[in-house]
Scaffold this motif. Structure first.
Motif, PDB file in Angstrom:
ATOM      1  N   ASP A 148      41.720  31.555  44.068  1.00 23.72           N
ATOM      2  CA  ASP A 148      41.367  31.027  42.748  1.00 23.72           C
ATOM      3  C   ASP A 148      41.369  32.160  41.718  1.00 23.72           C
ATOM      4  O   ASP A 148      41.971  32.035  40.641  1.00 23.72           O
ATOM      5  CB  ASP A 148      40.000  30.353  42.828  1.00 23.72           C
ATOM      6  N   GLU A 149      40.731  33.279  42.065  1.00 27.75           N
ATOM      7  CA  GLU A 149      40.679  34.410  41.138  1.00 27.75           C
ATOM      8  C   GLU A 149      42.073  34.977  40.875  1.00 27.75           C
ATOM      9  O   GLU A 149      42.423  35.272  39.739  1.00 27.75           O
ATOM     10  CB  GLU A 149      39.744  35.493  41.687  1.00 27.75           C
ATOM     11  N   GLN A 150      42.897  35.121  41.934  1.00 22.87           N
ATOM     12  CA  GLN A 150      44.252  35.652  41.766  1.00 22.87           C
ATOM     13  C   GLN A 150      45.099  34.715  40.916  1.00 22.87           C
ATOM     14  O   GLN A 150      45.881  35.161  40.068  1.00 22.87           O
ATOM     15  CB  GLN A 150      44.923  35.874  43.129  1.00 22.87           C
ATOM     16  N   ARG A 152      44.255  32.983  38.484  1.00 28.45           N
ATOM     17  CA  ARG A 152      43.861  33.064  37.080  1.00 28.45           C
ATOM     18  C   ARG A 152      44.221  34.398  36.423  1.00 28.45           C
ATOM     19  O   ARG A 152      43.966  34.603  35.249  1.00 28.45           O
ATOM     20  CB  ARG A 152      42.363  32.786  36.958  1.00 28.45           C
ATOM     21  N   THR A 153      44.825  35.311  37.180  1.00 22.36           N
ATOM     22  CA  THR A 153      45.271  36.588  36.602  1.00 22.36           C
ATOM     23  C   THR A 153      46.655  36.396  35.973  1.00 22.36           C
ATOM     24  O   THR A 153      47.360  35.426  36.293  1.00 22.36           O
ATOM     25  CB  THR A 153      45.368  37.695  37.670  1.00 22.36           C
ATOM     26  N   PRO A 154      47.064  37.314  35.089  1.00 20.66           N
ATOM     27  CA  PRO A 154      48.404  37.205  34.500  1.00 20.66           C
ATOM     28  C   PRO A 154      49.520  37.187  35.546  1.00 20.66           C
ATOM     29  O   PRO A 154      50.525  36.493  35.363  1.00 20.66           O
ATOM     30  CB  PRO A 154      48.505  38.434  33.598  1.00 20.66           C
ATOM     31  N   ALA A 155      49.376  37.920  36.643  1.00 25.27           N
ATOM     32  CA  ALA A 155      50.409  37.949  37.678  1.00 25.27           C
ATOM     33  C   ALA A 155      50.412  36.682  38.532  1.00 25.27           C
ATOM     34  O   ALA A 155      51.431  36.323  39.122  1.00 25.27           O
ATOM     35  CB  ALA A 155      50.213  39.170  38.579  1.00 25.27           C
ATOM     36  N   GLY A 156      49.276  35.996  38.617  1.00 24.87           N
ATOM     37  CA  GLY A 156      49.173  34.747  39.357  1.00 24.87           C
ATOM     38  C   GLY A 156      49.424  34.904  40.853  1.00 24.87           C
ATOM     39  O   GLY A 156      49.417  36.010  41.402  1.00 24.87           O
ATOM     40  N   ALA A 159      52.139  37.268  42.763  1.00 22.14           N
ATOM     41  CA  ALA A 159      51.814  38.665  43.088  1.00 22.14           C
ATOM     42  C   ALA A 159      51.491  38.834  44.573  1.00 22.14           C
ATOM     43  O   ALA A 159      51.672  39.916  45.123  1.00 22.14           O
ATOM     44  CB  ALA A 159      50.644  39.148  42.241  1.00 22.14           C
TER      45      ALA A 159
END
Length: 162
Positions: A148-150, A152-156, A159
């Protein structure tokens, strides 16, 4: 190692086979195994936020060391729908196939990354896993949170696939 052959994928849940389907083995790095398969269930499955249907193609990434699988979902024409993540025990890969144990928790991420939805948390709670195998339940929840956290990052999620 990169190879191309057909290998069966078996998804189990609560000790029973949920679905078994043939997939094209695309790569095996020793930890991550990547396969491609058409939508294997009968008919259409409409979740409201996405529809899986005949013709869809799933590129599925399974890990021997991680508590999840990431499935990139595209239409038959190649348009990205998004990523469906199953929270699982680490995958068992053998010469005769891939065995994945589903732990009920799931995550959906839309193609543009704008929609991230946790799924089936009620099923996970009702499964009894938190009581019968607290360590596995903790690993499953940690995997869901990390995905979930990953997402929501720009790399999604991509990555995690590179």
């Amino acid at each position: 190692m990169t190879t191309s052959r057909t290998i069966p994928v078996t998804l189990t849940k609560a000790g029973r086979t949920k679905i078994r389907y043939p997939a094209e083995l695309l790569a095996d790095t020793g930890d991550r195994v990547t396969v491609r398969a058409p939508w294997a269930a009968e008919g259409v499955r409409d979740f409201g936020f996405v529809r899986f249907e005949p013709g869809d193609v799933f590129t599925e990434h399974f890990w021997r060391s991680r508590w999840y699988a990431i499935k990139e979902v595209r239409t038959g024409g190649g348009v990205l729908k998004g990523w469906y993540c199953d929270i699982t025990r680490p995958t068992v890969v053998a010469e005769d196939g891939i065995l994945v144990e589903d732990l009920d928790l799931d995550l959906w991420v839309s193609a543009d990354g704008a929609t991230v939805i946790r799924l089936d948390e009620d099923e996970f709670a009702a499964s009894g896993l938190p009581e019968t195998d607290p360590a596995a339940a903790a690993a499953a929840l940690a995997a869901l949170i990390a995905l979930d956290e990953q997402a929501r990052t720009p790399a999604g999620l991509p990555a995690l696939l590179g």
